[in-house]
Motif scaffolding. Structure first.
Motif, mmCIF file in Angstrom:
data_model
loop_
_atom_site.group_PDB
_atom_site.id
_atom_site.type_symbol
_atom_site.label_atom_id
_atom_site.label_comp_id
_atom_site.label_asym_id
_atom_site.label_seq_id
_atom_site.Cartn_x
_atom_site.Cartn_y
_atom_site.Cartn_z
ATOM 1 N N ALA A 191 10.380 2.223 6.038
ATOM 2 C CA ALA A 191 10.984 1.947 7.342
ATOM 3 C C ALA A 191 9.902 1.732 8.399
ATOM 4 O O ALA A 191 10.014 0.831 9.246
ATOM 5 C CB ALA A 191 11.914 3.092 7.739
ATOM 6 N N SER A 192 8.832 2.526 8.347
ATOM 7 C CA SER A 192 7.727 2.370 9.296
ATOM 8 C C SER A 192 7.035 1.024 9.116
ATOM 9 O O SER A 192 6.680 0.357 10.088
ATOM 10 C CB SER A 192 6.705 3.492 9.106
ATOM 11 O OG SER A 192 7.267 4.732 9.401
ATOM 12 N N LEU A 193 6.850 0.618 7.874
ATOM 13 C CA LEU A 193 6.203 -0.657 7.597
ATOM 14 C C LEU A 193 7.073 -1.836 8.043
ATOM 15 O O LEU A 193 6.590 -2.795 8.630
ATOM 16 C CB LEU A 193 5.884 -0.768 6.108
ATOM 17 C CG LEU A 193 5.009 -1.922 5.667
ATOM 18 C CD1 LEU A 193 3.659 -1.908 6.381
ATOM 19 C CD2 LEU A 193 4.810 -1.884 4.165
ATOM 20 N N VAL A 194 8.372 -1.737 7.801
ATOM 21 C CA VAL A 194 9.307 -2.781 8.248
ATOM 22 C C VAL A 194 9.240 -2.921 9.765
ATOM 23 O O VAL A 194 9.182 -4.031 10.299
ATOM 24 C CB VAL A 194 10.742 -2.466 7.775
ATOM 25 C CG1 VAL A 194 11.760 -3.339 8.491
ATOM 26 C CG2 VAL A 194 10.846 -2.653 6.270
ATOM 27 N N THR A 195 9.199 -1.797 10.465
ATOM 28 C CA THR A 195 9.113 -1.822 11.921
ATOM 29 C C THR A 195 7.784 -2.419 12.373
ATOM 30 O O THR A 195 7.754 -3.291 13.247
ATOM 31 C CB THR A 195 9.273 -0.406 12.493
ATOM 32 O OG1 THR A 195 10.564 0.085 12.135
ATOM 33 C CG2 THR A 195 9.136 -0.396 14.006
ATOM 34 N N LEU B 1 -0.598 -5.947 -0.562
ATOM 35 C CA LEU B 1 -1.187 -4.652 -0.240
ATOM 36 C C LEU B 1 -0.343 -3.551 -0.849
ATOM 37 O O LEU B 1 0.880 -3.596 -0.780
ATOM 38 C CB LEU B 1 -1.278 -4.466 1.270
ATOM 39 C CG LEU B 1 -2.048 -5.568 2.012
ATOM 40 C CD1 LEU B 1 -1.987 -5.332 3.511
ATOM 41 C CD2 LEU B 1 -3.478 -5.640 1.530
ATOM 42 N N VAL B 2 -0.995 -2.574 -1.426
ATOM 43 C CA VAL B 2 -0.307 -1.453 -2.048
ATOM 44 C C VAL B 2 -0.630 -0.199 -1.250
ATOM 45 O O VAL B 2 -1.794 0.093 -0.977
ATOM 46 C CB VAL B 2 -0.758 -1.282 -3.519
ATOM 47 C CG1 VAL B 2 -0.086 -0.087 -4.146
ATOM 48 C CG2 VAL B 2 -0.466 -2.546 -4.309
ATOM 49 N N TYR B 3 0.412 0.512 -0.860
ATOM 50 C CA TYR B 3 0.265 1.730 -0.088
ATOM 51 C C TYR B 3 0.736 2.911 -0.931
ATOM 52 O O TYR B 3 1.942 3.093 -1.111
ATOM 53 C CB TYR B 3 1.094 1.669 1.203
ATOM 54 C CG TYR B 3 0.626 0.610 2.162
ATOM 55 C CD1 TYR B 3 -0.344 0.895 3.105
ATOM 56 C CD2 TYR B 3 1.131 -0.676 2.107
ATOM 57 C CE1 TYR B 3 -0.795 -0.078 3.982
ATOM 58 C CE2 TYR B 3 0.689 -1.656 2.974
ATOM 59 C CZ TYR B 3 -0.275 -1.351 3.908
ATOM 60 O OH TYR B 3 -0.708 -2.316 4.770
ATOM 61 N N PRO B 4 -0.197 3.701 -1.454
ATOM 62 C CA PRO B 4 0.214 4.855 -2.253
ATOM 63 C C PRO B 4 0.904 5.900 -1.384
ATOM 64 O O PRO B 4 0.537 6.090 -0.219
ATOM 65 C CB PRO B 4 -1.101 5.393 -2.822
ATOM 66 C CG PRO B 4 -2.158 4.903 -1.892
ATOM 67 C CD PRO B 4 -1.644 3.616 -1.310
ATOM 68 N N CYS B 5 1.927 6.547 -1.939
ATOM 69 C CA CYS B 5 2.616 7.602 -1.201
ATOM 70 C C CYS B 5 3.391 8.476 -2.178
ATOM 71 O O CYS B 5 3.628 8.103 -3.324
ATOM 72 C CB CYS B 5 3.548 7.015 -0.152
ATOM 73 S SG CYS B 5 4.944 6.130 -0.839
#
Length: 51
Positions: A30-34, A16-20
């Protein structure tokens, strides 16, 4: 979860690719790791955002 084993044994793996924006990448990582409870992964510490 062992992604390496999934790939090695030719199981389906999704990427999955999350553009930012570049200035938000550490915060979003950090939010994704959590969210994925990935701090217990063998990849822990691979990024400064996690440290």
């Amino acid at each position: 979860m062992d992604v390496y084993a999934d790939v090695k044994y030719k199981q389906c793996v999704y990427i999955l690719v999350y553009p930012c924006l570049p200035e938000k990448i550490d915060e979003l990582e950090a939010s994704l790791v959590t969210a994925l409870d990935a701090d217990r992964s063998y990849n822990r510490g691979a990024s400064a955002a996690i440290a």
